[in-house]
Design a protein around this motif. Structure first.
Motif, PDB file in Angstrom:
ATOM      1  N   LYS A 169       0.825  -1.216   0.000  1.00  0.00           N
ATOM      2  CA  LYS A 169       0.000   0.000   0.000  1.00  0.00           C
ATOM      3  C   LYS A 169       0.862   1.271   0.000  1.00  0.00           C
ATOM      4  O   LYS A 169       0.670   2.172  -0.811  1.00  0.00           O
ATOM      5  CB  LYS A 169      -0.955  -0.004   1.218  1.00  0.00           C
ATOM      6  N   THR A 170       1.828   1.320   0.930  1.00  0.00           N
ATOM      7  CA  THR A 170       2.681   2.521   1.003  1.00  0.00           C
ATOM      8  C   THR A 170       3.547   2.646  -0.253  1.00  0.00           C
ATOM      9  O   THR A 170       3.769   3.750  -0.758  1.00  0.00           O
ATOM     10  CB  THR A 170       3.557   2.490   2.270  1.00  0.00           C
ATOM     11  N   THR A 171       3.987   1.508  -0.757  1.00  0.00           N
ATOM     12  CA  THR A 171       4.790   1.519  -1.988  1.00  0.00           C
ATOM     13  C   THR A 171       3.987   2.163  -3.129  1.00  0.00           C
ATOM     14  O   THR A 171       4.492   2.995  -3.885  1.00  0.00           O
ATOM     15  CB  THR A 171       5.198   0.069  -2.349  1.00  0.00           C
ATOM     16  N   ASN A 213       6.200   8.305   3.802  1.00  0.00           N
ATOM     17  CA  ASN A 213       6.333   7.239   4.782  1.00  0.00           C
ATOM     18  C   ASN A 213       4.981   7.027   5.421  1.00  0.00           C
ATOM     19  O   ASN A 213       4.205   7.960   5.514  1.00  0.00           O
ATOM     20  CB  ASN A 213       7.353   7.616   5.855  1.00  0.00           C
ATOM     21  N   SER A 214       4.740   5.799   5.863  1.00  0.00           N
ATOM     22  CA  SER A 214       3.444   5.570   6.476  1.00  0.00           C
ATOM     23  C   SER A 214       3.303   6.431   7.727  1.00  0.00           C
ATOM     24  O   SER A 214       4.161   6.399   8.594  1.00  0.00           O
ATOM     25  CB  SER A 214       3.293   4.103   6.842  1.00  0.00           C
ATOM     26  N   PRO A 215       2.260   7.219   7.788  1.00  0.00           N
ATOM     27  CA  PRO A 215       2.071   8.091   8.946  1.00  0.00           C
ATOM     28  C   PRO A 215       1.509   7.314  10.132  1.00  0.00           C
ATOM     29  O   PRO A 215       0.461   7.637  10.673  1.00  0.00           O
ATOM     30  CB  PRO A 215       1.072   9.133   8.421  1.00  0.00           C
ATOM     31  N   PHE A 271      -3.434   9.011   4.686  1.00  0.00           N
ATOM     32  CA  PHE A 271      -3.886   8.471   5.978  1.00  0.00           C
ATOM     33  C   PHE A 271      -3.386   7.046   6.151  1.00  0.00           C
ATOM     34  O   PHE A 271      -3.258   6.296   5.175  1.00  0.00           O
ATOM     35  CB  PHE A 271      -5.416   8.414   6.027  1.00  0.00           C
ATOM     36  N   ASP A 272      -3.095   6.653   7.368  1.00  0.00           N
ATOM     37  CA  ASP A 272      -2.841   5.258   7.677  1.00  0.00           C
ATOM     38  C   ASP A 272      -3.629   4.938   8.942  1.00  0.00           C
ATOM     39  O   ASP A 272      -3.307   5.414  10.028  1.00  0.00           O
ATOM     40  CB  ASP A 272      -1.348   4.999   7.900  1.00  0.00           C
ATOM     41  N   LEU A 273      -4.660   4.153   8.776  1.00  0.00           N
ATOM     42  CA  LEU A 273      -5.595   3.938   9.892  1.00  0.00           C
ATOM     43  C   LEU A 273      -5.306   2.650  10.655  1.00  0.00           C
ATOM     44  O   LEU A 273      -6.114   2.217  11.467  1.00  0.00           O
ATOM     45  CB  LEU A 273      -7.035   3.924   9.354  1.00  0.00           C
ATOM     46  N   VAL A 325      -6.084   6.518   1.564  1.00  0.00           N
ATOM     47  CA  VAL A 325      -6.368   5.986   2.895  1.00  0.00           C
ATOM     48  C   VAL A 325      -5.897   4.541   3.020  1.00  0.00           C
ATOM     49  O   VAL A 325      -6.516   3.622   2.465  1.00  0.00           O
ATOM     50  CB  VAL A 325      -7.884   6.068   3.208  1.00  0.00           C
ATOM     51  N   GLU A 326      -4.749   4.338   3.714  1.00  0.00           N
ATOM     52  CA  GLU A 326      -4.290   2.967   3.971  1.00  0.00           C
ATOM     53  C   GLU A 326      -5.121   2.377   5.103  1.00  0.00           C
ATOM     54  O   GLU A 326      -5.511   3.075   6.021  1.00  0.00           O
ATOM     55  CB  GLU A 326      -2.811   2.958   4.394  1.00  0.00           C
ATOM     56  N   TRP A 327      -5.335   1.098   5.028  1.00  0.00           N
ATOM     57  CA  TRP A 327      -6.175   0.389   5.999  1.00  0.00           C
ATOM     58  C   TRP A 327      -7.592   0.976   6.018  1.00  0.00           C
ATOM     59  O   TRP A 327      -8.181   1.193   7.077  1.00  0.00           O
ATOM     60  CB  TRP A 327      -5.549   0.409   7.405  1.00  0.00           C
TER      61      TRP A 327
HETATM   62 MG   LIG Z   1       1.831   1.126   4.737  1.00  0.00          MG
END
Ligand SMILES: [Mg+2]
Ligand SMILES: Nc1ncnc2c1ncn2[C@@H]1O[C@H](COP(=O)(O)OP(=O)(O)OP(=O)(O)O)[C@@H](O)[C@H]1O
Length: 155
Positions: free
Chosen positions: A41-43, A60-62, A79-81, A107-109
């Motif tokens: 996802k972050t990639t 970077n993943s927050p 976002f990273d939830l 929006v990750e996760w």
């Molecule tokens: Mg990630």
């Protein structure tokens, strides 16, 4: 066709796919990224950011702050939830104000956002196939995203 399935062979290919999608994005677009830890996802977000004129390294993943903002060709709300425990936490940071602002929201996760995700957005599901292969399935929810998928298919 309201979905596309793509296999990427390595991280570079996933970045490249994110870059292609970035070229088609408009302010207000919302993308939910689903899938297990390390699925890419972050990639993919790095690819979108570089497609919008940023260095991949700025992404970077927050993880601890729930959200980062990058200023590319347009603002990116990342976002990273993963650590979200309570809906209140994202309501407090004005989550919905960002979703409907003048940038793209990634929006990750997104599975953790549940009913906080809007009715219409682009859903992207990531799955491990082998160590370096990922299956990426892009699903359109809503008219705008059907158009986006059609355009992506032409690329
Ligand atoms: Mg990630
Ligand atoms: N085809 C591929 N696509 C994306 N990443 C890949 C691929 N092959 C290997 N990788 C590697 O897998 C890892 C994916 O990590 P990434 O941080 O993007 O996952 P994530 O889904 O954001 O995980 P998390 O849920 O922990 O945030 C990276 O180290 C990346 O280099």
């Amino acid at each position: 066709m309201d979905d596309i399935k793509i296999i990427t062979k390595d991280a570079k290919e996933t970045i490249c796919l994110g870059g292609k999608l970035a070229k088609l994005l408009k302010p207000g677009d919302i993308i939910g990224l689903f899938g297990e830890l390390g699925s890419g996802k972050t990639t993919f977000v790095k690819g979108i950011a570089s497609g919008l004129g940023l260095k991949k390294e700025s992404v970077n993943s927050p993880t601890f702050v729930l959200m980062n903002i990058y200023q590319g060709k347009m603002p990116i709300y990342h976002f990273d939830l993963y650590r979200l425990e309570d809906k209140m936490q994202i309501e407090e940071i004005g989550y919905e104000d960002f979703l409907y602002a003048k940038g793209v929201s990634l929006v990750e996760w997104a599975e953790k956002a549940k009913d906080l995700m809007p009715k219409e957005y682009l859903r992207i599901y990531f799955r491990h196939k082998t160590i370096n292969e990922r299956e990426i399935r892009i699903v359109a929810k809503g008219k705008r995203y059907l158009i986006l998928i059609k355009e992506l298919n032409k690329k």
